[in-house]
Design a protein around this motif. Structure first.
Motif, short mmCIF file in Angstrom:
data_model
loop_
_atom_site.label_atom_id
_atom_site.label_comp_id
_atom_site.label_asym_id
_atom_site.label_seq_id
_atom_site.Cartn_x
_atom_site.Cartn_y
_atom_site.Cartn_z
N UNK A 1 14.52 13.40 16.68
CA UNK A 1 15.19 14.35 15.79
C UNK A 1 14.18 15.00 14.86
N UNK A 2 13.24 14.21 14.34
CA UNK A 2 12.23 14.75 13.44
C UNK A 2 11.33 15.75 14.18
N UNK A 3 10.95 15.39 15.43
CA UNK A 3 10.13 16.31 16.23
C UNK A 3 10.87 17.61 16.52
N UNK A 4 12.18 17.46 16.79
CA UNK A 4 12.98 18.67 17.05
C UNK A 4 13.03 19.57 15.81
N UNK A 5 13.20 18.95 14.65
CA UNK A 5 13.20 19.74 13.41
C UNK A 5 11.85 20.46 13.22
N UNK B 1 8.56 25.39 13.42
CA UNK B 1 7.43 26.14 13.98
C UNK B 1 7.90 27.38 14.75
N UNK B 2 8.98 27.21 15.53
CA UNK B 2 9.51 28.36 16.27
C UNK B 2 9.96 29.46 15.32
N UNK B 3 10.63 29.06 14.24
CA UNK B 3 11.09 30.06 13.27
C UNK B 3 9.90 30.77 12.62
#
Length: 364
Positions: free
Chosen positions: A59-63, A68-70
């Motif tokens: 979950x932390x990696x996804x956040x 980063x994508x944003x």
């Protein structure tokens, strides 16, 4: 004073602690929701199993990836906006330059029209004056036979004036032809950095932009040019004419102006060596020339190669042939036709050849 300050500080600390406790009650995180020491209203570790550590890490990696994508999206958006603003500014500058050139050409054309009109008026006035003089001469001949010699000399003078005027008119016509040739030459020079793409279907234009399609054509047919020169830099690219007519059976041509003239020449030379293809369709890439030059080329293409003349088109719009070990150059089709008429052997071949070509085309 010290006691009052101490009480104030104590009250502030209690207020801060109270706010922290309220926030802790209101906020419920994944860790607190599944922790064994959950607050009131939260689930305890006895009711739900513990979340595996790899889940929390995922979950932390996804956040992190989402942030980063944003950030990348915002950076790319800003870069694209700056590029579009730069291109808009360049287009405005080019538009202003073109408008100035158009105004200059219009002024020159107006001056030429005024000059021609003035010459026509002078010629008309002189012609009317000549008619009056002729009438006066006829009256004088009838009344005074003795003035015949004077009238004849006057008529000779008028003829000389007419010859001079005809020479002036011929010179004006030569100047007009020279100006037309010079204008065509300037237009061809302005198109030196352009390539004309023929046969590119219209449906590809709807799916992709033309500059991307051109880069794909070069990548598909001559990738070594991209390896040597790098990315294709296009100043501008568009369809010609800009408005699509659904009644046309052939796709519109594409005009591309290269920033790198060396790359443009390499692509042109590669297109001369072999036919280019794009997604199964054959496309032709040629030098972009003015309309008058293309018209001359079309007229000169009717010259039969079977005569052994070896025709070549030289820039700008000049026909060169090799005949009997000599080189002959012609600026217009009229000059070439006069050259053919002066040679009876070539004239006979040139008259017979179109009939043979039509018969062969019928057979095909």
């Amino acid at each position: 004073m010290r006691g009052t300050r101490a009480q104030t500080n104590t009250g502030r600390k209690e207020g801060v602690n109270l706010n922290k406790q309220q926030k802790q009650k209101k906020e419920t995180t994944i860790d607190s929701y599944y922790s064994p020491n959950g607050k009131e209203g939260e689930r305890s570790a006895n009711n739900k199993p513990e979340i595996p550590a790899n889940w929390i890490q995922a979950v932390e990696e996804l956040k992190t990836q989402l942030r980063e994508a944003e950030d990348n999206w915002e950076k790319n958006l800003k870069i694209k906006i700056s590029h579009l603003e730069t291109e808009a500014l360049e287009l405005k500058q080019e538009n202003s330059v073109l408008k100035a050139k158009i105004i200059q050409l219009e002024n020159e054309a107006k001056e030429m029209k005024d000059e021609i009109k003035r010459m026509k008026d002078d010629l008309q006035r002189k012609s009317e004056q000549k008619e009056k003089d002729n009438q006066k001469a006829r009256d004088e001949i009838q009344s005074l036979r003795t003035r015949v010699k004077q009238l004849e000399s006057s008529d000779l003078t008028r003829q000389q004036d007419t010859i001079k005027q005809n020479k002036k008119n011929e010179k004006i016509e030569e100047n007009v032809k020279h100006l037309i040739h010079k204008t065509d030459n300037l237009e061809n020079r302005s198109r030196r950095g352009n390539l004309r793409i023929i046969g590119l279907p219209e449906d590809h234009y709807k799916r992709k932009s033309l500059d991307i399609i051109l880069e794909e054509i070069i990548q598909e047919n001559c990738p070594e040019i991209l390896e040597q020169e790098g990315k294709v830099e296009i100043e501008r690219i568009h369809r010609s004419p800009p408005v699509f007519n659904p009644q046309w059976t052939t796709p519109r041509n594409v005009i591309a102006k290269f920033k790198n003239n060396q790359m443009k020449e390499q692509v042109l030379q590669a297109a001369k060596k072999k036919p280019f293809r794009y997604h199964g369709n054959t496309v032709r890439i040629t030098q972009d020339l003015s309309a008058s030059t293309l018209k001359d080329q079309k007229a000169w293409n009717t010259i039969p190669r079977e005569l052994g003349l070896q025709p070549r088109i030289k820039y700008p719009s000049k026909l060169t042939i090799f005949l009997q070990g000599k080189v002959w150059s012609f600026n217009t089709t009229e000059e070439f036709q006069a050259f053919i008429n002066e040679r009876p052997d070539l004239n006979r071949k040139f008259e017979v050849q179109p009939q043979n070509s039509r018969e062969s085309s019928k057979g095909n």
